[in-house]
Motif scaffolding. Sequence first.
Motif, PDB file in Angstrom:
ATOM      1  N   GLY A 112       0.794  -1.214   0.000  1.00 59.82           N
ATOM      2  CA  GLY A 112       0.000   0.000   0.000  1.00 59.82           C
ATOM      3  C   GLY A 112       0.834   1.275   0.000  1.00 59.82           C
ATOM      4  N   ASP A 113       2.137   1.184   0.268  1.00 56.07           N
ATOM      5  CA  ASP A 113       3.001   2.368   0.239  1.00 56.07           C
ATOM      6  C   ASP A 113       3.215   2.817  -1.195  1.00 56.07           C
ATOM      7  OD1 ASP A 113       3.306   2.400   2.972  1.00 56.07           O
ATOM      8  OD2 ASP A 113       5.277   1.450   2.956  1.00 56.07           O
ATOM      9  N   GLN A 114       3.368   4.111  -1.367  1.00 55.75           N
ATOM     10  CA  GLN A 114       3.706   4.643  -2.677  1.00 55.75           C
ATOM     11  C   GLN A 114       5.197   4.955  -2.654  1.00 55.75           C
ATOM     12  OE1 GLN A 114       1.315   7.964  -3.886  1.00 55.75           O
ATOM     13  NE2 GLN A 114       1.731   7.604  -6.044  1.00 55.75           N
ATOM     14  N   VAL A 115       5.925   4.447  -3.657  1.00 56.70           N
ATOM     15  CA  VAL A 115       7.381   4.555  -3.662  1.00 56.70           C
ATOM     16  C   VAL A 115       7.875   5.121  -4.993  1.00 56.70           C
ATOM     17  CG1 VAL A 115       7.705   2.661  -2.040  1.00 56.70           C
ATOM     18  CG2 VAL A 115       7.675   2.190  -4.475  1.00 56.70           C
ATOM     19  N   VAL A 116       9.119   5.588  -4.964  1.00 56.15           N
ATOM     20  CA  VAL A 116       9.825   6.032  -6.158  1.00 56.15           C
ATOM     21  C   VAL A 116      11.036   5.130  -6.322  1.00 56.15           C
ATOM     22  CG1 VAL A 116      11.060   7.931  -7.255  1.00 56.15           C
ATOM     23  CG2 VAL A 116       9.128   8.413  -5.769  1.00 56.15           C
ATOM     24  N   THR A 117      11.216   4.576  -7.510  1.00 52.69           N
ATOM     25  CA  THR A 117      12.381   3.729  -7.751  1.00 52.69           C
ATOM     26  C   THR A 117      13.577   4.602  -8.101  1.00 52.69           C
ATOM     27  OG1 THR A 117      11.945   3.481 -10.105  1.00 52.69           O
ATOM     28  CG2 THR A 117      10.914   1.872  -8.634  1.00 52.69           C
ATOM     29  N   ALA A 118      14.753   3.990  -8.134  1.00 53.91           N
ATOM     30  CA  ALA A 118      15.964   4.724  -8.493  1.00 53.91           C
ATOM     31  C   ALA A 118      15.894   5.209  -9.939  1.00 53.91           C
ATOM     32  CB  ALA A 118      17.192   3.843  -8.290  1.00 53.91           C
ATOM     33  N   GLY A 119      15.097   4.556 -10.770  1.00 53.61           N
ATOM     34  CA  GLY A 119      14.918   4.961 -12.154  1.00 53.61           C
ATOM     35  C   GLY A 119      13.904   6.064 -12.335  1.00 53.61           C
ATOM     36  N   GLY A 120      13.218   6.447 -11.263  1.00 51.66           N
ATOM     37  CA  GLY A 120      12.263   7.539 -11.325  1.00 51.66           C
ATOM     38  C   GLY A 120      10.817   7.110 -11.509  1.00 51.66           C
ATOM     39  N   LEU A 121      10.533   5.814 -11.472  1.00 54.57           N
ATOM     40  CA  LEU A 121       9.160   5.352 -11.606  1.00 54.57           C
ATOM     41  C   LEU A 121       8.434   5.472 -10.271  1.00 54.57           C
ATOM     42  CD1 LEU A 121       9.784   2.126 -13.705  1.00 54.57           C
ATOM     43  CD2 LEU A 121       8.984   4.331 -14.514  1.00 54.57           C
ATOM     44  N   VAL A 122       7.208   5.948 -10.314  1.00 52.34           N
ATOM     45  CA  VAL A 122       6.389   6.081  -9.114  1.00 52.34           C
ATOM     46  C   VAL A 122       5.305   5.025  -9.173  1.00 52.34           C
ATOM     47  CG1 VAL A 122       4.863   7.595  -7.803  1.00 52.34           C
ATOM     48  CG2 VAL A 122       6.814   8.556  -9.013  1.00 52.34           C
ATOM     49  N   GLY A 123       5.177   4.249  -8.103  1.00 50.17           N
ATOM     50  CA  GLY A 123       4.182   3.193  -8.084  1.00 50.17           C
ATOM     51  C   GLY A 123       3.741   2.855  -6.686  1.00 50.17           C
ATOM     52  N   LYS A 124       2.684   2.062  -6.635  1.00 46.93           N
ATOM     53  CA  LYS A 124       2.117   1.617  -5.369  1.00 46.93           C
ATOM     54  C   LYS A 124       2.550   0.174  -5.120  1.00 46.93           C
ATOM     55  CE  LYS A 124      -2.322   1.216  -3.034  1.00 46.93           C
ATOM     56  NZ  LYS A 124      -3.770   1.352  -3.173  1.00 46.93           N
ATOM     57  N   VAL A 125       2.992  -0.114  -3.909  1.00 43.94           N
ATOM     58  CA  VAL A 125       3.468  -1.450  -3.568  1.00 43.94           C
ATOM     59  C   VAL A 125       2.276  -2.390  -3.463  1.00 43.94           C
ATOM     60  CG1 VAL A 125       4.680  -2.837  -1.858  1.00 43.94           C
ATOM     61  CG2 VAL A 125       5.473  -0.527  -2.356  1.00 43.94           C
ATOM     62  N   VAL A 126       2.325  -3.490  -4.224  1.00 41.97           N
ATOM     63  CA  VAL A 126       1.268  -4.488  -4.217  1.00 41.97           C
ATOM     64  C   VAL A 126       1.687  -5.697  -3.390  1.00 41.97           C
ATOM     65  CG1 VAL A 126      -0.140  -5.993  -5.669  1.00 41.97           C
ATOM     66  CG2 VAL A 126       0.473  -3.712  -6.470  1.00 41.97           C
ATOM     67  N   LYS A 127       2.960  -6.088  -3.502  1.00 45.46           N
ATOM     68  CA  LYS A 127       3.456  -7.268  -2.813  1.00 45.46           C
ATOM     69  C   LYS A 127       4.909  -7.021  -2.409  1.00 45.46           C
ATOM     70  CE  LYS A 127       4.401 -12.155  -3.693  1.00 45.46           C
ATOM     71  NZ  LYS A 127       4.473 -13.179  -4.732  1.00 45.46           N
ATOM     72  N   VAL A 128       5.257  -7.443  -1.194  1.00 48.05           N
ATOM     73  CA  VAL A 128       6.624  -7.271  -0.699  1.00 48.05           C
ATOM     74  C   VAL A 128       7.213  -8.637  -0.382  1.00 48.05           C
ATOM     75  CG1 VAL A 128       8.065  -6.237   1.080  1.00 48.05           C
ATOM     76  CG2 VAL A 128       6.009  -5.050   0.328  1.00 48.05           C
TER      77      VAL A 128
ATOM     78  N   VAL B 108       9.927  -6.413  -4.867  1.00 46.99           N
ATOM     79  CA  VAL B 108       8.706  -5.659  -4.587  1.00 46.99           C
ATOM     80  C   VAL B 108       7.908  -5.610  -5.879  1.00 46.99           C
ATOM     81  CG1 VAL B 108       7.801  -3.404  -3.939  1.00 46.99           C
ATOM     82  CG2 VAL B 108       9.866  -4.233  -2.867  1.00 46.99           C
ATOM     83  N   ASP B 109       6.628  -5.935  -5.814  1.00 47.81           N
ATOM     84  CA  ASP B 109       5.745  -5.781  -6.969  1.00 47.81           C
ATOM     85  C   ASP B 109       5.097  -4.407  -6.878  1.00 47.81           C
ATOM     86  OD1 ASP B 109       6.351  -8.276  -7.900  1.00 47.81           O
ATOM     87  OD2 ASP B 109       4.506  -9.228  -7.200  1.00 47.81           O
ATOM     88  N   LEU B 110       5.273  -3.622  -7.943  1.00 47.58           N
ATOM     89  CA  LEU B 110       4.728  -2.271  -7.984  1.00 47.58           C
ATOM     90  C   LEU B 110       3.637  -2.172  -9.031  1.00 47.58           C
ATOM     91  CD1 LEU B 110       8.057  -0.239  -7.977  1.00 47.58           C
ATOM     92  CD2 LEU B 110       6.585  -0.718  -6.033  1.00 47.58           C
ATOM     93  N   GLU B 111       2.613  -1.423  -8.705  1.00 48.59           N
ATOM     94  CA  GLU B 111       1.568  -1.122  -9.676  1.00 48.59           C
ATOM     95  C   GLU B 111       1.790   0.305 -10.148  1.00 48.59           C
ATOM     96  OE1 GLU B 111      -3.262  -1.402 -10.230  1.00 48.59           O
ATOM     97  OE2 GLU B 111      -2.388  -1.606  -8.238  1.00 48.59           O
TER      98      GLU B 111
ATOM     99  N   LYS C 130       7.935  -5.871 -11.373  1.00 47.09           N
ATOM    100  CA  LYS C 130       8.675  -6.441 -10.248  1.00 47.09           C
ATOM    101  C   LYS C 130      10.013  -5.715 -10.177  1.00 47.09           C
ATOM    102  CE  LYS C 130       8.610 -10.721  -8.634  1.00 47.09           C
ATOM    103  NZ  LYS C 130       8.700 -12.167  -8.561  1.00 47.09           N
ATOM    104  N   ALA C 131      10.327  -5.139  -9.018  1.00 47.42           N
ATOM    105  CA  ALA C 131      11.576  -4.396  -8.835  1.00 47.42           C
ATOM    106  C   ALA C 131      12.354  -4.990  -7.666  1.00 47.42           C
ATOM    107  CB  ALA C 131      11.272  -2.926  -8.555  1.00 47.42           C
ATOM    108  N   ILE C 132      13.643  -4.836  -7.708  1.00 41.19           N
ATOM    109  CA  ILE C 132      14.484  -5.257  -6.595  1.00 41.19           C
ATOM    110  C   ILE C 132      14.305  -4.234  -5.473  1.00 41.19           C
ATOM    111  CG2 ILE C 132      16.854  -5.678  -5.859  1.00 41.19           C
ATOM    112  CD1 ILE C 132      17.450  -6.487  -8.731  1.00 41.19           C
ATOM    113  N   LYS C 133      14.116  -4.739  -4.286  1.00 39.39           N
ATOM    114  CA  LYS C 133      13.815  -3.894  -3.140  1.00 39.39           C
ATOM    115  C   LYS C 133      14.904  -2.842  -2.883  1.00 39.39           C
ATOM    116  CE  LYS C 133      11.871  -4.677   1.447  1.00 39.39           C
ATOM    117  NZ  LYS C 133      11.636  -5.699   2.465  1.00 39.39           N
ATOM    118  N   ALA C 134      16.158  -3.205  -3.137  1.00 40.51           N
ATOM    119  CA  ALA C 134      17.266  -2.289  -2.880  1.00 40.51           C
ATOM    120  C   ALA C 134      17.291  -1.108  -3.846  1.00 40.51           C
ATOM    121  CB  ALA C 134      18.586  -3.032  -2.949  1.00 40.51           C
ATOM    122  N   THR C 135      16.562  -1.215  -4.976  1.00 45.07           N
ATOM    123  CA  THR C 135      16.566  -0.116  -5.944  1.00 45.07           C
ATOM    124  C   THR C 135      15.494   0.919  -5.664  1.00 45.07           C
ATOM    125  OG1 THR C 135      15.109  -1.273  -7.487  1.00 45.07           O
ATOM    126  CG2 THR C 135      17.496  -1.588  -7.751  1.00 45.07           C
TER     127      THR C 135
END
Length: 108
Positions: free
Chosen positions: A57-73, A78-81, A89-94
């Motif tokens: 449910g958190d909204q995050v920004v990736t290192a690449g600049g993508l903004v998304g909502k966390v669906v699964k951790v 991390v799965d982002l919508e 699917k993104a690596i959590k450290a990014t």
Amino acid sequence: MTIDLLAAGAGAAASPPSWTGFLPIVGMIAIFWFLIIRPQMKRQKEHQQKIAAVKKGDQVVTAGGLVGKVVKVDETYVDLELGTNVRVKAIKATLGDIIPPGGTPAND
């Protein structure tokens, strides 16, 4: 006779110890430690704690600049919508940052 005494006194002056040549180098290392290295380690530790606390449910920004909502951790992923029916699917450290609740996107 006084000239002989002055010459003898001038030769008896002690030179500084050899370890005093290292004092400027030690001082520079201390300055770099307290002004550059230590604050960077502190920021890195805070970032790791923040990323470890990511939840669904958190909204995050990736290192690449993508903004998304966390669906699964997961432990490492991390799965982002990113949009409607767009999941990544993104690596959590990014993950770059967590957007606080109530934050508004720039385009809306």
